[in-house]
Structures are given as C-alpha cells and as structure tokens.
Design an enzyme around this catalytic site. Structure first.
Site, mmCIF file in Angstrom:
data_model
loop_
_atom_site.group_PDB
_atom_site.id
_atom_site.type_symbol
_atom_site.label_atom_id
_atom_site.label_comp_id
_atom_site.label_asym_id
_atom_site.label_seq_id
_atom_site.Cartn_x
_atom_site.Cartn_y
_atom_site.Cartn_z
ATOM 1 N N ILE A 236 2.856 -2.782 -3.842
ATOM 2 C CA ILE A 236 2.190 -2.272 -5.138
ATOM 3 C C ILE A 236 0.985 -2.455 -5.473
ATOM 4 C CG2 ILE A 236 2.574 -2.032 -7.784
ATOM 5 C CD1 ILE A 236 4.932 -1.319 -6.110
ATOM 6 N N LYS A 237 0.077 -1.631 -5.543
ATOM 7 C CA LYS A 237 -1.595 -1.613 -5.571
ATOM 8 C C LYS A 237 -1.663 -1.800 -7.217
ATOM 9 C CE LYS A 237 -4.279 0.619 -2.841
ATOM 10 N NZ LYS A 237 -4.972 1.653 -2.257
#
Length: 438
Positions: free
Chosen positions: A208-209
């Site tokens: 997850i960025k």
C-alpha cells in the site's frame, strides 16, 4: 504477447532518444509466446521466434503476436539481482497484465503503480470498457468504479508475482497500489484508506503506497503497526527520509507482533526530479562552478540516503527487531527515467546499484538498462564526492529543504490532477454509456 526488439548500442553518453532505429527496413524483432498452464508463473512455458539470428541486446516490448518455441536468454537484470543484490522492478501497469510475463522472464521482480500510471492506462485503453460498463450498469458511482478497475489489475498482477514473493521469503514480488492522492494531508483518512485497500486487494504481496508528507508520516507508523506492508512514496529529502525510517521502526515496535517477517516496507526515494529542479536553479546562478554541478545533485543525495539507510538499520534497536524477524525497509530508487535528453539514459540507474535496494524503472529506463546497462556496486563507490556535491549546492545558496518541499508539493499536485482527470474521463464515458442504453 510480447516482442523483444534488438537495438543498436548507443555510446555511454547517448540519450534514450538514440534508441530509435532509423532505417528503411523494419528492425529485427523477437517474439515471445507464453502458453499459461496455471496462474503461477513458474508453470508458464516461454517460446520465441525471430526473423534474424538472436544476438545483441534485448529489450522487452508489448505486442499481440505469437511465436514458436525457443529459450529466452538471461538479461542484465538477473545479474543485477544475483550479483549485486538490487531488485529491478517495473514502474508501470496496464491491461492485459499478462504483458508482465516477458518482463518477469527478463528478471523484473516487482511492480509499482501510481495515479498517473492508471490515468494513462484506463483513459487510453479499451481493455477496461467491459468491466466499467458492468459497474456503471450496476449503479456504481465513478470513484467506486475506478477503485474496482484498479483493484482487479493489482490482484491479477499480484498473482503473477506471487511465486517470486514466496521464493524470496517475502523480500520481492510486490505490486504497489497508492491510496487516493486527495488524502495527502489527511492522517486518519490515509490510515483508513490503507486498511480498506489492504482488505479489498487481499493479497500477501501487495504494497500500500502512502506519500511521505508531514501529515502522512504518522499514518505510515500506524499502518505498519497494524501489520500492513507499505511502500512510502514521494521522498525527496534526507530529513524526510529519516522520519520515514523512524516511522517504520516505531510501527514495528508498536505492532505487538512476535513474528515481524511478513511486515515489510520500501522507501521510494525520488531521483531524476531532483536534478530537474536543481539544474534550473544552478542555471539561474550561471557561474562555471554552478553549471558544473548540473546532473549531479540527485545521485549525490541518493548516495547519502544509502549511508543513512546503513546507519539506521544497525545497532541495538534494530537488532532487537531482527530477533523478531524484522526486515530492513529497503531503499527504492524512483523517478529513474532521464528528463534531460543530454544526459546518459541510465544516469539514474547505473550509479545507484547497491545491495538491499530496489530500482523501479519505467519503460524508457528499463529498456536502456537491459540494452547496455553495466553491473557493479556504485552506490557507495565515492561517498566523499557525494558529500562534496551536496555541500557545494548549499554553499551556492540552494537549499535542500526547499528542493524537498517544492518537489513534494509538485508530486502530490501531479498525482491529484491525474486522479481528478481520470475520474472526469470516466464520468464522460459513463454518461455516454447511459445515453446508449436509453
């Protein structure tokens, strides 16, 4: 499927533009066919046909052609990982995701995406139309439809890279998806978005960025503490990078987990954009000393970031986490494509090779490095020179804090614009679909 094009090798100082072949005859091409027996990549058979004997450098390109069976040779990407410990990733994602298979065969070990990448993929391809039509007809709002399109791509790509994830003991094989760029100044909103994305993608090898804005650094700590793996993006300065490392360490310590081996992270340190801004400032100063520093600031700061990485991931605090299975938050070099055509086309790849790092490359940089990249540990080959360049810019009145904050603002704004533009395009497409259905 995929074609592998033979390219002439330019001089070390040539730009990516010199990769185009100018000839009245079509360039020799090599085509790869991937009959897939199961979804796992290790069971795919690779085949090749060519119109000339196979020789020279190879570059993977996408096409829709089939071929006859043959074996693909190793590329420099395999050596990059096996000899130097740097993982080559691909900075792009679009449908069909099976176009990633030749890249995996060539040595790519992960994928990064961002709002700009999806804006281009969804707005320029018809491959998303059928699913989007179904979502609109089911009554989905535009943003919900967008996320369903994205999640499907991420899930499908994760499946392709899952064998690498398993074989590397969760070190590689990740596919990154970014929270909404509209949340870049929303600490709690980012945490909730990360939790939601992690749940709906539901793949062990998804990253997850989260952007490294001041508001989102606490989000990073919280998300890590929840056992969610994170790709921290939009890092442009050493002070912010250190804050990101601390957030990772704090999150691991706060997790309460006895086994930390599956909670991992990368810190995406942006490179070429630093030179884009620094060069403009140096040219404005205009002295010979200033002009001589053009094209050097970004890699100098990156080399110092690696020194900081080595310092922070050592000592008693880190060793206590290692006993629980913790893995280092690897440095990931992002923004590796050359923006100035006067610079060598591997300028932001070749000088940044070192163990326990990742280099994510868009098509231009990846093709150039496969074609004529060289392998050798370079990231800490001349630290005193990097320190000298870093100090020289400060002495000229160029503030590194200004560079970092300005590029962060530009990066967040760019992703917001891409996100908003795509939603507008999808709304227009939805309106046309509704008109047709009336």
């Amino acid at each position: 499927m995929a074609s592998i094009s033979k390219l002439s090798t330019p001089s070390p100082t040539s730009s990516s533009h010199s990769l185009r072949i100018k000839s009245s005859l079509p360039p020799p091409q090599y085509f790869v066919d991937f009959p897939i027996k199961t979804a796992a990549f290790r069971t795919c058979s690779l085949s090749l046909r060519s119109n000339l004997p196979l020789s020279g450098s190879l570059v993977v390109r996408c096409s829709q052609l089939d071929g006859n069976r043959s074996q693909i040779k190793r590329t420099v990407l395999h050596d990059l990982y096996e000899k130097q410990g740097q993982s080559p990733w691909y900075d792009n994602l679009c449908r069909p995701v099976t176009d990633l298979l030749p890249l995996i065969a060539s040595g790519v070990r992960g994928v990064t995406s961002n709002p700009a990448i999806f804006q281009k993929a969804i707005s320029t391809s018809s491959a998303y139309n059928e699913q989007f039509r179904e979502l609109v007809q089911a009554g989905k709002d535009i943003e919900s439809a967008y996320w369903e399109l994205v999640v499907k791509d991420i899930q499908d790509a994760c499946k392709l890279f899952e064998p690498i994830y398993n074989e590397s003991d969760a070190a590689d094989g990740y596919v990154s998806v970014e929270v909404s760029p509209r949340l870049a100044d929303d600490t709690e909103g980012t945490v909730e978005a990360a939790k939601w994305l992690h749940k709906v993608v539901d793949r062990p090898n998804v990253y997850i960025k989260i952007p490294a804005t001041a508001e989102c650094v606490p989000s990073i700590e919280k998300v890590i503490s929840l056992g969610i793996s994170v790709n921290v993006t939009l890092i442009f300065s050493l002070p912010r990078y250190e804050a990101v490392i601390d957030a990772y360490l704090d999150g691991l310590e706060a997790s309460g987990l006895d086994d930390l081996s599956r909670v991992t992270s990368v810190a995406s340190f942006f490179v070429s954009r630093v030179d884009t801004l620094a060069d403009k400032m140096l040219e404005k100063i205009g002295t010979p000393e200033a002009l001589d520093l053009r094209g050097k600031a970004a890699n100098a700061q990156a080399a110092l970031a690696y020194q900081l990485y080595q310092k922070k991931f050592s000592g008693p605090r880190w060793e206590a986490l290692v006993k629980k299975g913790a893995k280092k938050q690897r440095l990931l070099w992002a923004s590796t494509s050359v923006k100035n055509p006067a610079y060598p086309d591997t300028l932001y790849v070749a000088p940044l090779i070192g163990p326990d790092t990742v280099s994510t490359m868009p098509d231009q940089a990846l093709q150039a490095f496969i074609d004529h990249g060289t392998i050798g540990r370079t990231i800490d080959s001349n630290v005193p020179e990097a320190e000298g360049i870093y100090s020289a810019l400060e002495k000229l009145g160029i503030g590194w804090n200004y560079i970092g904050s300005q590029l962060e603002l530009e990066g967040v704004d760019s992703f917001k614009k891409s996100f908003d533009s795509l939603l507008d395009s999808l709304q227009e497409k939805a309106n046309s679909l509704k008109l047709v259905s009336l």
